[in-house]
Write an enzyme that holds these catalytic residues in place. Structure first.
Site, mmCIF file in Angstrom:
data_model
loop_
_atom_site.group_PDB
_atom_site.id
_atom_site.type_symbol
_atom_site.label_atom_id
_atom_site.label_comp_id
_atom_site.label_asym_id
_atom_site.label_seq_id
_atom_site.Cartn_x
_atom_site.Cartn_y
_atom_site.Cartn_z
ATOM 1 N N ASP A 100 -27.807 -2.636 -16.996
ATOM 2 C CA ASP A 100 -28.260 -1.280 -17.312
ATOM 3 C C ASP A 100 -27.257 -0.634 -18.270
ATOM 4 O OD1 ASP A 100 -30.317 0.884 -15.680
ATOM 5 O OD2 ASP A 100 -28.746 1.714 -16.965
ATOM 6 N N ILE A 101 -27.770 0.098 -19.226
ATOM 7 C CA ILE A 101 -26.913 0.725 -20.240
ATOM 8 C C ILE A 101 -26.059 1.846 -19.643
ATOM 9 C CG2 ILE A 101 -28.473 2.551 -21.062
ATOM 10 C CD1 ILE A 101 -27.805 1.595 -23.934
ATOM 11 N N GLU A 155 -38.457 6.081 -16.043
ATOM 12 C CA GLU A 155 -38.224 6.454 -17.447
ATOM 13 C C GLU A 155 -38.830 5.435 -18.409
ATOM 14 O OE1 GLU A 155 -34.055 6.927 -18.187
ATOM 15 O OE2 GLU A 155 -33.802 8.229 -16.438
ATOM 16 N N VAL A 156 -38.741 4.176 -18.050
ATOM 17 C CA VAL A 156 -39.207 3.117 -18.959
ATOM 18 C C VAL A 156 -40.446 2.445 -18.341
ATOM 19 C CG1 VAL A 156 -38.583 1.002 -20.169
ATOM 20 C CG2 VAL A 156 -36.829 2.741 -19.730
ATOM 21 N N HIS A 213 -39.581 -2.849 -13.805
ATOM 22 C CA HIS A 213 -38.208 -3.350 -13.680
ATOM 23 C C HIS A 213 -37.703 -3.057 -12.281
ATOM 24 C CE1 HIS A 213 -38.113 0.757 -15.295
ATOM 25 N NE2 HIS A 213 -36.997 0.944 -14.585
ATOM 26 N N ASN A 265 -38.622 2.198 -9.512
ATOM 27 C CA ASN A 265 -39.226 3.502 -9.740
ATOM 28 C C ASN A 265 -40.587 3.311 -10.410
ATOM 29 O OD1 ASN A 265 -36.931 4.991 -8.811
ATOM 30 N ND2 ASN A 265 -35.914 4.566 -10.755
ATOM 31 N N HIS A 280 -34.220 -2.428 -10.321
ATOM 32 C CA HIS A 280 -32.779 -2.180 -10.391
ATOM 33 C C HIS A 280 -32.133 -2.966 -9.256
ATOM 34 C CE1 HIS A 280 -32.986 1.642 -12.890
ATOM 35 N NE2 HIS A 280 -34.220 1.617 -12.421
#
Ligand code: 5GP
Length: 121
Positions: A34-35, A100-101, A105, A92, A107
């Protein structure tokens, strides 16, 4: 189900249009850091196929993709020694889930105590 937006950031990472710090990949899945990590270990695991969220992936992905994804998660947890001390997996989804994306995905967070699952406002 929301339509898949092929211009989302993770789709661009999959196409190699923007860089990511890759942890590993399989035939059907990719893991990268993760960024903006929220824990000492914070990886994002995504399917290479176009799925909006967990519900979409679980409903439409092939058995091969689903098994690949979950076995890859297990291998990552073993590889990073997350299973011994524990970890958290978060997916999420949508507006209420704070996604958000809009590419499914998971996490994977660990490496330290993570505190309560949700902080109440
Ligand atoms: P979400 O809120 O959708 O569950 O999580 C999206 C995650 O993607 C966030 O934790 C955010 O830091 C991460 N992220 C957003 N843009 C990028 C990017 O360009 N590269 C990487 N590696 N992570 C990103």
């Amino acid at each position: 189900m929301r339509p898949y937006d092929s211009q989302n950031i993770f789709a661009k990472i999959l196409r190699g249009e923007i860089p990511a710090k890759t942890y590993g990949e399989t035939a059907h899945s990719l893991a990268f850091h993760d960024i903006a990590p929220q824990a000492p270990v914070h990886l994002l695991v995504i399917p290479k196929g176009a799925y909006v969220d967990l519900a979409d992936f679980s409903a439409r992905a092939s058995a091969e993709e689903i098994v690949d994804f979950h076995r890859f998660c297990a291998a990552i947890c073993e590889g990073l020694n997350l299973t011994a001390q524990g970890f958290r997996a978060i997916a999420n989804a949508g507006l209420h889930g704070g996604q958000e994306v809009p590419h499914f995905h998971l996490h994977l967070l660990g490496g330290a105590p993570l505190g309560p699952m949700l902080s109440r406002r």
